[in-house]
Design a protein around this motif. Sequence first.
Motif, PDB file in Angstrom:
ATOM      1  N   GLU A  96       5.521 -31.865 -43.946  1.00  0.00           N
ATOM      2  CA  GLU A  96       5.876 -32.992 -44.799  1.00  0.00           C
ATOM      3  C   GLU A  96       5.992 -32.562 -46.264  1.00  0.00           C
ATOM      4  N   GLU A  97       5.052 -31.714 -46.709  1.00  0.00           N
ATOM      5  CA  GLU A  97       5.108 -31.218 -48.080  1.00  0.00           C
ATOM      6  C   GLU A  97       6.350 -30.355 -48.288  1.00  0.00           C
ATOM      7  N   LEU A  98       6.633 -29.491 -47.322  1.00  0.00           N
ATOM      8  CA  LEU A  98       7.809 -28.630 -47.408  1.00  0.00           C
ATOM      9  C   LEU A  98       9.076 -29.469 -47.498  1.00  0.00           C
ATOM     10  N   GLN A  99       9.200 -30.462 -46.629  1.00  0.00           N
ATOM     11  CA  GLN A  99      10.384 -31.316 -46.628  1.00  0.00           C
ATOM     12  C   GLN A  99      10.511 -32.068 -47.944  1.00  0.00           C
ATOM     13  N   TYR A 100       9.426 -32.589 -48.463  1.00  0.00           N
ATOM     14  CA  TYR A 100       9.460 -33.349 -49.714  1.00  0.00           C
ATOM     15  C   TYR A 100       9.939 -32.471 -50.871  1.00  0.00           C
ATOM     16  N   VAL A 101       9.371 -31.275 -50.994  1.00  0.00           N
ATOM     17  CA  VAL A 101       9.741 -30.393 -52.109  1.00  0.00           C
ATOM     18  C   VAL A 101      11.192 -29.929 -51.971  1.00  0.00           C
ATOM     19  N   LEU A 102      11.594 -29.526 -50.776  1.00  0.00           N
ATOM     20  CA  LEU A 102      12.983 -29.109 -50.579  1.00  0.00           C
ATOM     21  C   LEU A 102      13.948 -30.253 -50.888  1.00  0.00           C
ATOM     22  N   SER A 103      13.570 -31.465 -50.532  1.00  0.00           N
ATOM     23  CA  SER A 103      14.400 -32.632 -50.837  1.00  0.00           C
ATOM     24  C   SER A 103      14.505 -32.842 -52.348  1.00  0.00           C
ATOM     25  N   ARG A 104      13.383 -32.730 -53.036  1.00  0.00           N
ATOM     26  CA  ARG A 104      13.384 -32.906 -54.498  1.00  0.00           C
ATOM     27  C   ARG A 104      14.215 -31.843 -55.198  1.00  0.00           C
ATOM     28  N   LEU A 105      14.284 -30.655 -54.610  1.00  0.00           N
ATOM     29  CA  LEU A 105      15.094 -29.576 -55.185  1.00  0.00           C
ATOM     30  C   LEU A 105      16.564 -29.700 -54.801  1.00  0.00           C
ATOM     31  N   GLY A 106      16.878 -30.667 -53.933  1.00  0.00           N
ATOM     32  CA  GLY A 106      18.247 -30.830 -53.480  1.00  0.00           C
ATOM     33  C   GLY A 106      18.654 -29.820 -52.431  1.00  0.00           C
ATOM     34  N   LEU A 107      17.675 -29.230 -51.757  1.00  0.00           N
ATOM     35  CA  LEU A 107      17.950 -28.180 -50.778  1.00  0.00           C
ATOM     36  C   LEU A 107      17.751 -28.634 -49.341  1.00  0.00           C
ATOM     37  N   TRP A 108      17.475 -29.909 -49.133  1.00  0.00           N
ATOM     38  CA  TRP A 108      17.269 -30.426 -47.784  1.00  0.00           C
ATOM     39  C   TRP A 108      17.671 -31.883 -47.770  1.00  0.00           C
ATOM     40  N   ASN A 109      18.313 -32.294 -46.703  1.00  0.00           N
ATOM     41  CA  ASN A 109      18.506 -33.717 -46.457  1.00  0.00           C
ATOM     42  C   ASN A 109      18.556 -33.936 -44.958  1.00  0.00           C
ATOM     43  N   GLU A 110      18.451 -35.185 -44.548  1.00  0.00           N
ATOM     44  CA  GLU A 110      18.338 -35.487 -43.117  1.00  0.00           C
ATOM     45  C   GLU A 110      19.567 -35.058 -42.326  1.00  0.00           C
ATOM     46  N   ASN A 111      20.732 -35.035 -42.959  1.00  0.00           N
ATOM     47  CA  ASN A 111      21.956 -34.695 -42.232  1.00  0.00           C
ATOM     48  C   ASN A 111      22.135 -33.199 -42.041  1.00  0.00           C
ATOM     49  N   THR A 112      21.697 -32.393 -43.022  1.00  0.00           N
ATOM     50  CA  THR A 112      21.943 -30.959 -42.945  1.00  0.00           C
ATOM     51  C   THR A 112      20.673 -30.142 -42.826  1.00  0.00           C
TER      52      THR A 112
END
Length: 146
Positions: A96-112
């Motif tokens: 969850e922490e990994l996903q949150y940080v990657l999302s905040r950096l613009g490096l992760w989203n639910e589609n990709t």
Amino acid sequence: MCPLKTGDLQRIFIELDKNGDGFVSLEELNWLLERIRVQQSLNDLESLVGKRSLDFTEFLLFWDSISKPEYDMEEADLANAFNVFDLNGDGFISSEELQYVLSRLGLWNENTGKDCKSMICMYDTNFDGLLDFQEFKYMMSHTTQS
């Protein structure tokens, strides 16, 4: 971060290339490094890279050079990077922490995005579903490409 494949690195490159010119400038690259708390002056970064901007192939070579085990990141830099992901300060990085940080950096989203649990599992040597600092250090020193 995690073992990054060429497709992952391509998405990162596109996100970093804010002006869409097909090159990542040292400023854009430094922005990412600062987000993971790796402090480099632009002059030092230019000395390392050898130019003011990188195309995708050069970006791959740069990433490969800093991802190899022989790239000896200072322990303090690794600890700072670890702390970026360890949001609750418990000494572990959860999916969850990994996903949150990657999302905040613009490096992760639910589609990709990949499943962050499987990313962590690749380096979770004690199978507790979390990354401790030693597992994180190992992860930071290895990358795979396809």
